[in-house]
Design a protein around this motif. Structure first.
Motif, PDB file in Angstrom:
ATOM      1  N   SER A  98       0.830  -1.207   0.000  1.00  0.00           N
ATOM      2  CA  SER A  98       0.000   0.000   0.000  1.00  0.00           C
ATOM      3  C   SER A  98       0.862   1.254   0.000  1.00  0.00           C
ATOM      4  CB  SER A  98      -0.919   0.003   1.226  1.00  0.00           C
ATOM      5  OG  SER A  98      -0.204   0.461   2.367  1.00  0.00           O
ATOM      6  N   ASN A  99       0.199   2.369  -0.233  1.00  0.00           N
ATOM      7  CA  ASN A  99       0.844   3.683  -0.227  1.00  0.00           C
ATOM      8  C   ASN A  99       1.350   4.075   1.166  1.00  0.00           C
ATOM      9  OD1 ASN A  99       0.213   7.037  -0.572  1.00  0.00           O
ATOM     10  ND2 ASN A  99       1.313   5.925  -2.170  1.00  0.00           N
ATOM     11  N   LEU A 100       0.865   3.409   2.204  1.00  0.00           N
ATOM     12  CA  LEU A 100       1.299   3.719   3.573  1.00  0.00           C
ATOM     13  C   LEU A 100       2.801   3.506   3.749  1.00  0.00           C
ATOM     14  CD1 LEU A 100      -1.586   2.023   5.630  1.00  0.00           C
ATOM     15  CD2 LEU A 100      -1.260   4.468   5.175  1.00  0.00           C
ATOM     16  N   SER A 101       3.372   2.600   2.955  1.00  0.00           N
ATOM     17  CA  SER A 101       4.802   2.277   3.104  1.00  0.00           C
ATOM     18  C   SER A 101       5.655   2.955   2.030  1.00  0.00           C
ATOM     19  CB  SER A 101       4.996   0.758   3.030  1.00  0.00           C
ATOM     20  OG  SER A 101       4.562   0.269   1.766  1.00  0.00           O
ATOM     21  N   ARG A 102       5.133   4.006   1.393  1.00  0.00           N
ATOM     22  CA  ARG A 102       5.787   4.617   0.231  1.00  0.00           C
ATOM     23  C   ARG A 102       7.230   5.064   0.458  1.00  0.00           C
ATOM     24  NH1 ARG A 102       2.026   7.526   2.512  1.00  0.00           N
ATOM     25  NH2 ARG A 102       2.451   9.634   3.213  1.00  0.00           N
ATOM     26  N   GLY A 103       7.625   5.283   1.715  1.00  0.00           N
ATOM     27  CA  GLY A 103       9.001   5.713   1.988  1.00  0.00           C
ATOM     28  C   GLY A 103       9.952   4.568   2.304  1.00  0.00           C
ATOM     29  N   ILE A 104       9.501   3.340   2.171  1.00  0.00           N
ATOM     30  CA  ILE A 104      10.321   2.189   2.594  1.00  0.00           C
ATOM     31  C   ILE A 104      10.762   1.343   1.402  1.00  0.00           C
ATOM     32  CG2 ILE A 104      10.385   0.110   4.035  1.00  0.00           C
ATOM     33  CD1 ILE A 104       8.130   1.277   5.732  1.00  0.00           C
ATOM     34  N   THR A 105      12.067   1.171   1.236  1.00  0.00           N
ATOM     35  CA  THR A 105      12.559   0.203   0.244  1.00  0.00           C
ATOM     36  C   THR A 105      13.908  -0.361   0.682  1.00  0.00           C
ATOM     37  OG1 THR A 105      12.814  -0.250  -2.118  1.00  0.00           O
ATOM     38  CG2 THR A 105      13.797   1.817  -1.320  1.00  0.00           C
ATOM     39  N   GLY A 106      14.214  -1.556   0.231  1.00  0.00           N
ATOM     40  CA  GLY A 106      15.484  -2.213   0.557  1.00  0.00           C
ATOM     41  C   GLY A 106      15.526  -2.725   1.990  1.00  0.00           C
ATOM     42  N   GLU A 107      14.387  -2.825   2.618  1.00  0.00           N
ATOM     43  CA  GLU A 107      14.296  -3.129   4.043  1.00  0.00           C
ATOM     44  C   GLU A 107      13.942  -4.596   4.302  1.00  0.00           C
ATOM     45  OE1 GLU A 107      15.351  -2.233   6.791  1.00  0.00           O
ATOM     46  OE2 GLU A 107      14.045  -0.659   7.563  1.00  0.00           O
ATOM     47  N   ILE A 108      14.439  -5.112   5.439  1.00  0.00           N
ATOM     48  CA  ILE A 108      14.029  -6.444   5.913  1.00  0.00           C
ATOM     49  C   ILE A 108      13.197  -6.211   7.176  1.00  0.00           C
ATOM     50  CG2 ILE A 108      14.793  -8.763   6.606  1.00  0.00           C
ATOM     51  CD1 ILE A 108      16.129  -8.006   3.986  1.00  0.00           C
ATOM     52  N   LEU A 109      11.925  -6.504   7.075  1.00  0.00           N
ATOM     53  CA  LEU A 109      11.001  -6.231   8.171  1.00  0.00           C
ATOM     54  C   LEU A 109      10.685  -7.542   8.889  1.00  0.00           C
ATOM     55  CD1 LEU A 109       9.310  -3.970   9.370  1.00  0.00           C
ATOM     56  CD2 LEU A 109       7.724  -4.211   7.477  1.00  0.00           C
ATOM     57  N   HIS A 110      10.988  -7.616  10.196  1.00  0.00           N
ATOM     58  CA  HIS A 110      10.766  -8.861  10.935  1.00  0.00           C
ATOM     59  C   HIS A 110       9.342  -8.953  11.464  1.00  0.00           C
ATOM     60  CE1 HIS A 110      15.151  -8.456  10.888  1.00  0.00           C
ATOM     61  NE2 HIS A 110      15.178  -9.778  10.938  1.00  0.00           N
ATOM     62  N   VAL A 111       8.664 -10.007  11.070  1.00  0.00           N
ATOM     63  CA  VAL A 111       7.321 -10.294  11.586  1.00  0.00           C
ATOM     64  C   VAL A 111       7.467 -11.618  12.325  1.00  0.00           C
ATOM     65  CG1 VAL A 111       4.896 -10.721  10.988  1.00  0.00           C
ATOM     66  CG2 VAL A 111       6.242  -9.073   9.666  1.00  0.00           C
ATOM     67  N   ASP A 112       7.940 -11.518  13.561  1.00  0.00           N
ATOM     68  CA  ASP A 112       8.416 -12.717  14.263  1.00  0.00           C
ATOM     69  C   ASP A 112       8.141 -12.661  15.762  1.00  0.00           C
ATOM     70  OD1 ASP A 112      10.123 -10.711  15.012  1.00  0.00           O
ATOM     71  OD2 ASP A 112      11.970 -11.831  14.668  1.00  0.00           O
ATOM     72  N   ALA A 113       7.119 -11.883  16.154  1.00  0.00           N
ATOM     73  CA  ALA A 113       6.787 -11.727  17.572  1.00  0.00           C
ATOM     74  C   ALA A 113       7.972 -11.161  18.363  1.00  0.00           C
ATOM     75  CB  ALA A 113       6.297 -13.049  18.180  1.00  0.00           C
ATOM     76  N   GLY A 114       8.917 -10.533  17.636  1.00  0.00           N
ATOM     77  CA  GLY A 114      10.049  -9.881  18.279  1.00  0.00           C
ATOM     78  C   GLY A 114      11.259 -10.777  18.520  1.00  0.00           C
ATOM     79  N   TYR A 115      11.186 -12.026  18.108  1.00  0.00           N
ATOM     80  CA  TYR A 115      12.229 -13.005  18.447  1.00  0.00           C
ATOM     81  C   TYR A 115      13.643 -12.541  18.078  1.00  0.00           C
ATOM     82  CZ  TYR A 115      14.845 -17.359  18.654  1.00  0.00           C
ATOM     83  OH  TYR A 115      15.784 -18.312  18.931  1.00  0.00           O
ATOM     84  N   SER A 116      13.779 -11.871  16.928  1.00  0.00           N
ATOM     85  CA  SER A 116      15.126 -11.534  16.436  1.00  0.00           C
ATOM     86  C   SER A 116      15.870 -10.521  17.303  1.00  0.00           C
ATOM     87  CB  SER A 116      15.055 -11.019  14.993  1.00  0.00           C
ATOM     88  OG  SER A 116      14.412  -9.759  14.962  1.00  0.00           O
ATOM     89  N   ILE A 117      15.188  -9.812  18.190  1.00  0.00           N
ATOM     90  CA  ILE A 117      15.907  -8.853  19.048  1.00  0.00           C
ATOM     91  C   ILE A 117      16.548  -9.532  20.256  1.00  0.00           C
ATOM     92  CG2 ILE A 117      14.335  -6.961  18.429  1.00  0.00           C
ATOM     93  CD1 ILE A 117      13.172  -7.155  21.307  1.00  0.00           C
ATOM     94  N   MET A 118      16.162 -10.784  20.508  1.00  0.00           N
ATOM     95  CA  MET A 118      16.620 -11.444  21.727  1.00  0.00           C
ATOM     96  C   MET A 118      18.015 -12.054  21.558  1.00  0.00           C
ATOM     97  SD  MET A 118      14.074 -10.696  23.585  1.00  0.00           S
ATOM     98  CE  MET A 118      14.459 -11.598  25.092  1.00  0.00           C
ATOM     99  N   GLY A 119      18.797 -12.003  22.609  1.00  0.00           N
ATOM    100  CA  GLY A 119      20.145 -12.560  22.557  1.00  0.00           C
ATOM    101  C   GLY A 119      20.158 -14.026  22.901  1.00  0.00           C
TER     102      GLY A 119
END
Ligand code: 0WD
Length: 255
Positions: free
Chosen positions: A234-255
């Motif tokens: 959608s147009n809502l994300s018009r400023g975003i490209t080249g990005e990796i967006l994590h949809v993972d319940a936040g798991y990737s931030i954990m050490g």
């Protein structure tokens, strides 16, 4: 909602009702998009046809095995002829031989490595190139990646290396296509039980670890990836490209 009213979006990689691609299809359909589906070989046509019937609209279904240049070329020629302009492309395709998804990565075979790279990473380049001339009004491309491309995850092996190549391709493609207002991003999905996930050893313990360690203390499902894809198309994300967006319940931030 009407976020994608009037948009033509190609979805590649629906295999069955569990496919993440199917979760994406449902979110986009509910936002008013006109969907075009590609499937891998005639074997899967029936599956896809049975699913798309449930959407209650006529959908164009096109054969496309991404290992074949002629399939990619022919698929986008048909799409151009039938719908003309496209605004989005969801690439939800990956493959590695089961025997490469266990044991030590160091034992990966030359053929296994090449096959995983071809289907899981190069295919994005091939389809982005084929889709580009149809995206005359700008566009958004979304692919699916996994944390195993950023760090070592037990058994993910050759697929992790293919995802790393896919992630880097997203960045290089974003730079190439940005001048035509074509954006490209990846959704890094948390583990979901699908046909592709069946090939991963000890997948149950992967899911259990997410339930214990992810900030949201749960796994995610296809609809959550679908709604993030909706945002990216959608147009809502018009400023975003080249990005990796994590949809993972936040798991990737954990050490
Ligand atoms: O946990 C998971 N399930 C995650 C999946 C976490 C993070 C990312 N992903 C990724 C996968 O790596 C893949 O890129 O999501 C994408 C979609 O995978 P999925 O929804 O988990 O699995 P599935 O429903 O099996 O769809 C993948 C499909 C193939 O299915 P099968 O299982 O029949 O190989 O990719 C397609 C095919 O439909 N595919 C091809 N399409 C065209 N040409 C080809 C090919 N040569 N090979 C596989």
């Amino acid at each position: 909602n009407t976020l994608l009213q009037g948009k033509n979006i190609v979805i590649m990689g629906v295999a069955n009702h569990r496919s993440i691609a199917w979760g994406i299809a449902q979110s986009l359909h509910n936002a008013g998009a006109n969907l075009i589906f590609t499937y891998q070989g005639e074997r899967l046509r029936e599956n896809v046809a049975a699913l798309t019937e449930k959407l209650g609209v006529e959908s164009l279904l096109v054969n496309c095995d991404v290992t074949k240049d002629e399939d990619v070329e022919a698929a986008f020629a048909v799409i151009k002829e039938k719908v003309g302009v496209i605004h989005g492309l969801a690439h939800c395709i990956a493959f590695a031989k089961t025997e490469e998804l266990e044991g030590e990565y160091v034992n990966t075979s030359r053929e296994g490595y090449a096959l995983a790279q071809d289907i899981s990473a190069f295919s994005l380049v091939a389809v982005a190139r084929a889709a580009r001339p149809l995206m005359t009004e700008g566009g958004s491309i979304v692919t699916l990646t996994y944390l195993g491309g950023e760090r070592v995850i037990q058994n993910y092996n050759v697929m992790g290396v293919a995802k790393a190549a896919l992630d880097a391709s997203v960045r290089y493609l974003a730079n190439d296509l940005g001048k035509e207002n074509i954006r490209i991003n990846a959704i890094s999905a948390g583990p979901i039980r699908t046909l592709a996930a069946k090939g991963i050893r000890n997948f149950n313990s992967v899911l259990k670890e997410i339930e214990e360690k992810a900030p949201l203390r749960r796994t995610i499902d296809q609809s959550e990836v679908g709604d993030t894809a909706l945002f990216l198309f959608s147009n809502l994300s018009r400023g975003i490209t080249g990005e990796i967006l994590h949809v993972d319940a936040g798991y990737s931030i954990m050490g």
